[in-house]
Design a protein around this motif. Structure first.
Motif, PDB file in Angstrom:
ATOM      1  N   GLY A   1       0.816  -1.207   0.000  1.00  0.00           N
ATOM      2  CA  GLY A   1       0.000   0.000   0.000  1.00  0.00           C
ATOM      3  C   GLY A   1       0.855   1.264   0.000  1.00  0.00           C
ATOM      4  O   GLY A   1       0.567   2.226  -0.716  1.00  0.00           O
ATOM      5  N   LYS A   2       1.923   1.255   0.784  1.00  0.00           N
ATOM      6  CA  LYS A   2       2.838   2.397   0.843  1.00  0.00           C
ATOM      7  C   LYS A   2       3.481   2.637  -0.520  1.00  0.00           C
ATOM      8  O   LYS A   2       3.570   3.782  -0.984  1.00  0.00           O
ATOM      9  CB  LYS A   2       3.912   2.128   1.893  1.00  0.00           C
ATOM     10  CG  LYS A   2       4.982   3.189   1.987  1.00  0.00           C
ATOM     11  CD  LYS A   2       6.040   2.798   3.013  1.00  0.00           C
ATOM     12  CE  LYS A   2       7.199   3.772   3.025  1.00  0.00           C
ATOM     13  NZ  LYS A   2       8.262   3.369   3.942  1.00  0.00           N
ATOM     14  N   LEU A   3       3.925   1.563  -1.164  1.00  0.00           N
ATOM     15  CA  LEU A   3       4.564   1.703  -2.465  1.00  0.00           C
ATOM     16  C   LEU A   3       3.578   2.174  -3.529  1.00  0.00           C
ATOM     17  O   LEU A   3       3.921   2.986  -4.387  1.00  0.00           O
ATOM     18  CB  LEU A   3       5.210   0.386  -2.877  1.00  0.00           C
ATOM     19  CG  LEU A   3       6.432  -0.005  -2.057  1.00  0.00           C
ATOM     20  CD1 LEU A   3       6.865  -1.426  -2.388  1.00  0.00           C
ATOM     21  CD2 LEU A   3       7.572   0.974  -2.294  1.00  0.00           C
ATOM     22  N   GLU A   4       2.348   1.702  -3.473  1.00  0.00           N
ATOM     23  CA  GLU A   4       1.340   2.136  -4.451  1.00  0.00           C
ATOM     24  C   GLU A   4       1.074   3.632  -4.301  1.00  0.00           C
ATOM     25  O   GLU A   4       1.009   4.362  -5.285  1.00  0.00           O
ATOM     26  CB  GLU A   4       0.048   1.347  -4.276  1.00  0.00           C
ATOM     27  CG  GLU A   4      -1.031   1.697  -5.282  1.00  0.00           C
ATOM     28  CD  GLU A   4      -0.662   1.417  -6.734  1.00  0.00           C
ATOM     29  OE1 GLU A   4      -1.187   2.120  -7.609  1.00  0.00           O
ATOM     30  OE2 GLU A   4       0.146   0.504  -7.008  1.00  0.00           O
ATOM     31  N   LYS A   5       0.954   4.101  -3.073  1.00  0.00           N
ATOM     32  CA  LYS A   5       0.698   5.525  -2.824  1.00  0.00           C
ATOM     33  C   LYS A   5       1.903   6.395  -3.159  1.00  0.00           C
ATOM     34  O   LYS A   5       1.749   7.575  -3.479  1.00  0.00           O
ATOM     35  CB  LYS A   5       0.306   5.736  -1.364  1.00  0.00           C
ATOM     36  CG  LYS A   5      -1.057   5.196  -1.033  1.00  0.00           C
ATOM     37  CD  LYS A   5      -1.365   5.370   0.440  1.00  0.00           C
ATOM     38  CE  LYS A   5      -2.680   4.708   0.784  1.00  0.00           C
ATOM     39  NZ  LYS A   5      -2.961   4.760   2.219  1.00  0.00           N
ATOM     40  N   SER A   6       3.097   5.826  -3.113  1.00  0.00           N
ATOM     41  CA  SER A   6       4.315   6.599  -3.344  1.00  0.00           C
ATOM     42  C   SER A   6       4.480   7.030  -4.793  1.00  0.00           C
ATOM     43  O   SER A   6       5.168   7.992  -5.081  1.00  0.00           O
ATOM     44  CB  SER A   6       5.543   5.778  -2.946  1.00  0.00           C
ATOM     45  OG  SER A   6       5.793   4.761  -3.898  1.00  0.00           O
ATOM     46  N   GLY A   7       3.880   6.281  -5.710  1.00  0.00           N
ATOM     47  CA  GLY A   7       4.063   6.581  -7.127  1.00  0.00           C
ATOM     48  C   GLY A   7       5.247   5.862  -7.738  1.00  0.00           C
ATOM     49  O   GLY A   7       5.458   5.918  -8.935  1.00  0.00           O
TER      50      GLY A   7
ATOM     51  N   ASN B   1      13.483   1.193   2.128  1.00  0.00           N
ATOM     52  CA  ASN B   1      14.535   2.110   1.684  1.00  0.00           C
ATOM     53  C   ASN B   1      14.037   3.170   0.708  1.00  0.00           C
ATOM     54  O   ASN B   1      14.840   3.874   0.108  1.00  0.00           O
ATOM     55  CB  ASN B   1      15.673   1.321   1.019  1.00  0.00           C
ATOM     56  CG  ASN B   1      16.333   0.388   1.997  1.00  0.00           C
ATOM     57  OD1 ASN B   1      16.621   0.755   3.118  1.00  0.00           O
ATOM     58  ND2 ASN B   1      16.555  -0.846   1.578  1.00  0.00           N
ATOM     59  N   TYR B   2      12.733   3.309   0.552  1.00  0.00           N
ATOM     60  CA  TYR B   2      12.176   4.244  -0.420  1.00  0.00           C
ATOM     61  C   TYR B   2      12.416   5.686   0.004  1.00  0.00           C
ATOM     62  O   TYR B   2      12.163   6.069   1.130  1.00  0.00           O
ATOM     63  CB  TYR B   2      10.681   4.007  -0.597  1.00  0.00           C
ATOM     64  CG  TYR B   2      10.037   5.038  -1.495  1.00  0.00           C
ATOM     65  CD1 TYR B   2      10.314   5.054  -2.853  1.00  0.00           C
ATOM     66  CD2 TYR B   2       9.191   6.001  -0.979  1.00  0.00           C
ATOM     67  CE1 TYR B   2       9.751   5.995  -3.676  1.00  0.00           C
ATOM     68  CE2 TYR B   2       8.617   6.956  -1.798  1.00  0.00           C
ATOM     69  CZ  TYR B   2       8.904   6.946  -3.150  1.00  0.00           C
ATOM     70  OH  TYR B   2       8.341   7.893  -3.957  1.00  0.00           O
ATOM     71  N   SER B   3      12.906   6.477  -0.904  1.00  0.00           N
ATOM     72  CA  SER B   3      13.110   7.907  -0.684  1.00  0.00           C
ATOM     73  C   SER B   3      12.522   8.648  -1.880  1.00  0.00           C
ATOM     74  O   SER B   3      13.063   8.565  -2.983  1.00  0.00           O
ATOM     75  CB  SER B   3      14.593   8.223  -0.553  1.00  0.00           C
ATOM     76  OG  SER B   3      14.774   9.619  -0.531  1.00  0.00           O
ATOM     77  N   PRO B   4      11.423   9.383  -1.693  1.00  0.00           N
ATOM     78  CA  PRO B   4      10.768  10.044  -2.834  1.00  0.00           C
ATOM     79  C   PRO B   4      11.624  11.104  -3.498  1.00  0.00           C
ATOM     80  O   PRO B   4      11.349  11.498  -4.620  1.00  0.00           O
ATOM     81  CB  PRO B   4       9.517  10.665  -2.212  1.00  0.00           C
ATOM     82  CG  PRO B   4       9.790  10.758  -0.768  1.00  0.00           C
ATOM     83  CD  PRO B   4      10.722   9.632  -0.448  1.00  0.00           C
ATOM     84  N   THR B   5      12.670  11.556  -2.839  1.00  0.00           N
ATOM     85  CA  THR B   5      13.509  12.585  -3.439  1.00  0.00           C
ATOM     86  C   THR B   5      14.566  12.016  -4.375  1.00  0.00           C
ATOM     87  O   THR B   5      15.140  12.741  -5.162  1.00  0.00           O
ATOM     88  CB  THR B   5      14.215  13.417  -2.348  1.00  0.00           C
ATOM     89  OG1 THR B   5      15.027  12.544  -1.566  1.00  0.00           O
ATOM     90  CG2 THR B   5      13.209  14.095  -1.454  1.00  0.00           C
ATOM     91  N   THR B   6      14.810  10.706  -4.297  1.00  0.00           N
ATOM     92  CA  THR B   6      15.873  10.132  -5.114  1.00  0.00           C
ATOM     93  C   THR B   6      15.392   9.113  -6.132  1.00  0.00           C
ATOM     94  O   THR B   6      16.162   8.696  -6.977  1.00  0.00           O
ATOM     95  CB  THR B   6      16.934   9.449  -4.228  1.00  0.00           C
ATOM     96  OG1 THR B   6      16.313   8.410  -3.484  1.00  0.00           O
ATOM     97  CG2 THR B   6      17.591  10.431  -3.280  1.00  0.00           C
TER      98      THR B   6
END
Length: 75
Positions: free
Chosen positions: A19-25, A44-49
């Motif tokens: 769910g987190k990954l789906e919302k992250s884009g 390890n997801y970072s939306p800025t990188t």
């Protein structure tokens, strides 16, 4: 039956991660991925990188979204 509790806990964390990954884009350009890799990406997801590789592939979908392509998760 202690193992069942661990499995249920992992499954809960795993579905939360999806769910987190789906919302992250974040969208990988693949349609098959392992559970361990999903957890690694979610932790390890970072939306800025990171930017989506594909906009057509999704981590999850609702029952009525028959046109969506989802990622198949394998053990």
């Amino acid at each position: 039956m202690e193992g069942a509790g661990i499995s249920n806990e992992f499954d809960t964390l795993f579905y939360d991660a999806l769910g987190k990954l789906e919302k992250s884009g974040l969208r990988p350009g693949q349609t098959v991925i392992s559970k361990s890799r999903v957890m690694e990406i979610a932790q390890n997801y970072s939306p800025t990188t990171q930017i989506p590789s594909s906009f057509k592939v999704h981590w999850t979908k609702s029952w009525y979204e028959v046109w969506e392509i989802t990622i198949r998760v394998v053990d």
